[in-house]
Design a protein around this motif. Structure first.
Motif, PDB file in Angstrom:
ATOM      1  N   GLY A  26      39.522  92.121  20.185  1.00 55.01           N
ATOM      2  CA  GLY A  26      40.808  92.608  19.708  1.00 55.01           C
ATOM      3  C   GLY A  26      41.877  92.778  20.757  1.00 55.01           C
ATOM      4  O   GLY A  26      42.925  93.386  20.489  1.00 55.01           O
ATOM      5  N   ASN A  42      43.428  87.246  18.067  1.00 52.00           N
ATOM      6  CA  ASN A  42      42.635  86.735  16.957  1.00 52.00           C
ATOM      7  C   ASN A  42      43.482  86.798  15.685  1.00 52.00           C
ATOM      8  O   ASN A  42      43.852  87.872  15.221  1.00 52.00           O
ATOM      9  CB  ASN A  42      41.371  87.585  16.812  1.00 52.00           C
ATOM     10  CG  ASN A  42      40.485  87.183  15.640  1.00 52.00           C
ATOM     11  OD1 ASN A  42      40.853  86.348  14.807  1.00 52.00           O
ATOM     12  ND2 ASN A  42      39.319  87.791  15.557  1.00 52.00           N
ATOM     13  N   TRP A  44      42.763  86.380  12.676  1.00 52.32           N
ATOM     14  CA  TRP A  44      42.099  86.984  11.523  1.00 52.32           C
ATOM     15  C   TRP A  44      41.999  88.500  11.635  1.00 52.32           C
ATOM     16  O   TRP A  44      41.528  89.165  10.705  1.00 52.32           O
ATOM     17  CB  TRP A  44      40.694  86.396  11.363  1.00 52.32           C
ATOM     18  CG  TRP A  44      40.673  85.001  10.832  1.00 52.32           C
ATOM     19  CD1 TRP A  44      41.682  84.339  10.190  1.00 52.32           C
ATOM     20  CD2 TRP A  44      39.565  84.089  10.879  1.00 52.32           C
ATOM     21  NE1 TRP A  44      41.277  83.073   9.841  1.00 52.32           N
ATOM     22  CE2 TRP A  44      39.979  82.884  10.249  1.00 52.32           C
ATOM     23  CE3 TRP A  44      38.286  84.163  11.391  1.00 52.32           C
ATOM     24  CZ2 TRP A  44      39.137  81.773  10.127  1.00 52.32           C
ATOM     25  CZ3 TRP A  44      37.434  83.055  11.275  1.00 52.32           C
ATOM     26  CH2 TRP A  44      37.866  81.872  10.644  1.00 52.32           C
ATOM     27  N   ASP A  45      42.388  89.059  12.780  1.00 54.07           N
ATOM     28  CA  ASP A  45      42.235  90.485  13.067  1.00 54.07           C
ATOM     29  C   ASP A  45      43.605  91.155  12.977  1.00 54.07           C
ATOM     30  O   ASP A  45      44.432  91.038  13.886  1.00 54.07           O
ATOM     31  CB  ASP A  45      41.634  90.658  14.461  1.00 54.07           C
ATOM     32  CG  ASP A  45      41.342  92.108  14.813  1.00 54.07           C
ATOM     33  OD1 ASP A  45      41.941  93.018  14.207  1.00 54.07           O
ATOM     34  OD2 ASP A  45      40.542  92.335  15.749  1.00 54.07           O
TER      35      ASP A  45
END
Length: 348
Positions: A26, A42, A44-45
């Motif tokens: 993260g 990221n 998707w984070d």
């Protein structure tokens, strides 16, 4: 208090592995691409993506570009399958990847809404820089990565540029050397009503129009200076004021070639000046000895940064015809000079 600076490491297998670990946990990592350096997270984070906006001071209404390792992986960001009209448009363009080319397509459900600023589309591209490519192949997720600088400031084209404003908000900077192109990617919206150019870049509108079998005039969005609250603001890099130095920047016209230059004036020249003209300025940055636009684009942002740190009162910058690569160069210059070009009526 001396600001904390991010760690800069040369890009190699060890630092790439470390960058992948940080992104997986993260954190933010600054990475080189062929265009400019990107501030990566990221994609998707949602929590990691939120750190990008915080570090840059970027408004949440301004969407991000998602990067994937290959054209085969756009499904990590894009809702697949595409409709037949969109797939046909993409098929005529896909050989531009890897490269400085971004398309806007319907977003898939795994991309957080923060990435797209709540829109139902996502900007996606496949970078060609070997460091970015190697990192993407290591990561089991796509990477969201706007330019690695404070919002609206001049984009970074070296590793050192990345830490000058971001400090300890970046866990690591991968040093891949100066960026080859120096201008952000071309952005094209693919739409069933017809494609639209949202941001010019080194992939020129004329080439795109030829591939798509449309007129350049049909491809170009004339009024693309959206406010950040505009619901049609779907593309990064299209704010009226962007890529801006703190020093006032003004476009130079033909009528000023022989005019008196006030003290504290810098000049960005597209080709070598005569010694007599150059001597009028406190500092001169020459982007190309012979006015080669590829050299102008490569050197533009670094020159803007150097002059911005020179204590000047104003920077004067040359112009070129806004055609082909010149369209992208003048787009960046107009946005960098917005608010400082009183009376200028040149084409955006």
């Amino acid at each position: 208090m001396v600001p904390i600076r991010a760690t800069i490491l040369p890009a190699n297998d060890d630092s790439l592995d470390r960058a992948c670990e940080l992104l997986s946990s993260g954190e933010l990592v600054a990475i080189p691409t062929e265009t400019v350096y990107g501030l990566a997270a990221n994609a998707w984070d949602a929590d990691a993506v939120a750190k990008i906006f915080l570090a840059k001071g970027r408004p949440s209404s301004n969407p991000l570009i998602v990067h994937v390792a290959s054209a085969d992986e756009i499904g990590r960001a894009v809702r697949m399958p595409l409709s037949r009209p969109l797939q046909k448009q993409l098929d005529s363009l896909v050989d531009l990847w890897p490269g400085p080319f971004t398309v806007v397509l319907p977003v898939n459900e795994r991309i957080p809404s923060l990435v797209t600023a709540g829109r139902n589309t996502v900007a996606v591209r496949v970078p060609s820089h070997p460091v970015a490519s190697a990192l993407l192949r290591r990561c089991p997720f796509p990477i969201a990565a706007p330019s690695a600088n404070k919002s609206k400031y001049v984009s970074p084209t070296t590793a050192d540029h990345c830490v000058s404003g971001l400090g300890d908000d970046v866990a690591l900077v991968l040093d891949g050397g100066p960026c080859d192109l120096g201008l952000e990617s071309t952005i094209l919206l693919l739409d069933e009503r017809g494609p639209r150019l949202l941001r010019p870049g080194t992939i020129c509108a004329e080439d795109l129009a030829s591939r798509l079998k449309v007129e350049v005039s049909d491809l170009i969005v004339v009024d693309n200076d959206k406010s950040e609250s505009d619901p049609s603001f779907i593309s990064p890099g299209t704010m009226r004021e962007h890529y801006s130095p703190r020093t006032p920047l003004r476009l130079i016209g033909d009528d000023e070639v022989n005019s008196v230059v006030p003290p504290g004036t810098g000049r960005i020249a597209f080709r070598a000046l005569t010694s007599e003209i150059a001597s009028r300025y406190e500092r001169v940055e020459t982007l190309s000895q012979n006015g080669v636009l590829a050299e102008v684009s490569h050197n533009l942002f670094a020159a803007l940064r150097r002059l911005d740190q020179s204590g000047l009162q104003v920077i004067l910058i040359d112009q070129c015809e806004p055609v082909g690569l010149g369209r992208a160069i003048m787009d960046r210059i107009h946005r960098a000079a917005a608010g400082h070009c009183e009376g200028d009526t040149s084409e955006h």
